[in-house]
Enzyme design. Structure first.
Site, mmCIF file in Angstrom:
data_model
loop_
_atom_site.group_PDB
_atom_site.id
_atom_site.type_symbol
_atom_site.label_atom_id
_atom_site.label_comp_id
_atom_site.label_asym_id
_atom_site.label_seq_id
_atom_site.Cartn_x
_atom_site.Cartn_y
_atom_site.Cartn_z
ATOM 1 N N ASP A 70 -11.146 7.180 0.108
ATOM 2 C CA ASP A 70 -9.798 6.637 0.002
ATOM 3 C C ASP A 70 -9.402 6.140 1.378
ATOM 4 O OD1 ASP A 70 -7.078 6.101 -0.296
ATOM 5 O OD2 ASP A 70 -6.710 7.865 -1.554
ATOM 6 N N ALA A 98 -9.901 -3.333 -0.150
ATOM 7 C CA ALA A 98 -9.161 -2.287 -0.854
ATOM 8 C C ALA A 98 -7.684 -2.644 -0.935
ATOM 9 C CB ALA A 98 -9.345 -0.947 -0.142
ATOM 10 N N GLY A 99 -7.135 -2.610 -2.153
ATOM 11 C CA GLY A 99 -5.730 -2.968 -2.309
ATOM 12 C C GLY A 99 -5.180 -2.546 -3.659
ATOM 13 N N TYR A 162 4.155 -4.595 -2.019
ATOM 14 C CA TYR A 162 2.972 -5.429 -1.834
ATOM 15 C C TYR A 162 3.233 -6.510 -0.791
ATOM 16 C CZ TYR A 162 -1.213 -8.069 -3.131
ATOM 17 O OH TYR A 162 -2.427 -8.714 -3.113
ATOM 18 N N SER A 165 3.275 -5.026 2.693
ATOM 19 C CA SER A 165 1.932 -4.617 3.107
ATOM 20 C C SER A 165 1.072 -5.814 3.475
ATOM 21 C CB SER A 165 1.265 -3.798 1.998
ATOM 22 O OG SER A 165 0.932 -4.593 0.875
#
Length: 326
Positions: A70, A98-99, A162, A165
């Site tokens: 992770d 990774a998202g 989102y 980020s």
């Protein structure tokens, strides 16, 4: 010589791929396997990673290491990178895919869900860079690709976590680029992707509301994977993909009032499926949901949504609405 190629005549280039069990990460891993790269695959779920590894081996990858990780866990990322170096003795390239996504207005999303999106997409990218850059700098060469989104350049309703980020990922890529300009053989690239047909929309967390879908024109995961692999081997600081990327970004910057007025109603028609309402839930944001992992999401090209907008569908005029988008 490609940046990911070995500096000596022996050894196959080794590439680490995060988010490698589904969507763009899986597509990038498969494309790199076709190119004969050795791979280290990272994602949270062991089962989907093993399936991805088998596909990569069948496509020609001479060595595939599976490391359930992770990226939100900095210590876990450090252990994974150290294990790759122990097993392979080298690391030549890194693709960070990774998202996760959560849909909902800022005040509607639980803090834990908002934070988990930012931790995965932004802090996860920082964790990966933190532990691969020292090795790449020590060997004075390597190529890193951070995968971003067009949404990292604009703002859309109901995608606060989102959006924040992905704006951060773009800044992080630029920062890493600036800090590593002293080494001509070390490259940090940022790729901004358009809407991609992946499972991320149905695996997303939701505060409750219409299901998300990629806006037209939609790329396949395989096409996105090919672009990411190409940029890894032929690096450039920034790559924008998608026919409408430039127009959308210019509209956001040059005509902000027009953009803000149109983004809600347009995205409610083009980037959400009003026929499919999603209940509140975490999706795969905080924990892996292996059953949903696959290459494509089954959304198609998005042309039907665009035609529906032009024709007004059967819902009449487009009304302002808060709608999700990738």
């Amino acid at each position: 010589m490609h940046p990911t190629a070995a500096s000596t005549s022996s050894g196959v280039p080794v590439v680490l791929v995060t988010g490698a069990s589904s969507g763009v990460g899986l597509a990038a891993a498969l494309e790199l396997a076709r190119r004969g790269r050795s791979l280290a695959l990272l994602a949270r779920g062991a089962g989907p990673l093993e399936c991805a590894a088998e596909q990569c081996r069948s496509l020609g990858s001479p060595s595939v290491t599976v490391l359930p990780t992770d990226v939100r866990d900095d210590d876990a990322v450090a252990r994974a990178v150290a294990e790759v170096l122990r097993r392979e003795g080298r690391l030549d390239g890194v693709v960070n895919c990774a998202g996760v996504v959560a849909y909902g207005r800022l005040e509607e999303l639980p803090a834990s869900l908002f934070d988990a999106v930012v931790e995965t997409n932004l802090l996860g990218s920082a964790h990966v860079l933190r532990h691969v850059l020292p090795h790449l700098r020590s060997q004075r060469r390597g190529s890193v690709v951070l995968v971003g989104s067009m949404i990292g350049h604009i703002a859309v309703p109901t995608m606060s976590a989102y959006t924040v980020s992905k704006w951060g990922v773009r800044a992080l890529a630029r920062q890493a680029l600036v800090e590593n300009r002293d080494l001509r053989g070390l490259h940090v690239s940022y790729v901004s992707l358009p809407g991609i047909d992946t499972p991320i929309y149905r695996q997303a967390g939701y505060a409750g509301g219409p299901a998300g879908q990629p806006p037209p024109v939609v790329w396949s995961a395989a096409k996105a994977g090919r672009l990411v692999a190409h940029v890894l081997e032929h690096p450039r600081p920034v790559t924008h993909a998608g026919a409408f990327d430039r127009v959308t970004r210019l509209g956001f910057v040059l005509l902000p009032r027009v953009f803000d007025a149109l983004v809600g109603p347009l995205f409610s028609r083009l980037a959400s499926d009003a026929s499919d309402t999603m209940p509140p839930g975490d999706g795969n944001v905080r924990h892996s949901v292996p059953s949903g992992n696959r290459l494509g999401g089954g959304h198609g090209s998005g042309v039907r949504a665009a035609l529906g907008l032009l024709g007004g569908r059967r819902r009449g005029r487009v009304q302002p609405d808060s709608a999700p988008q990738r």
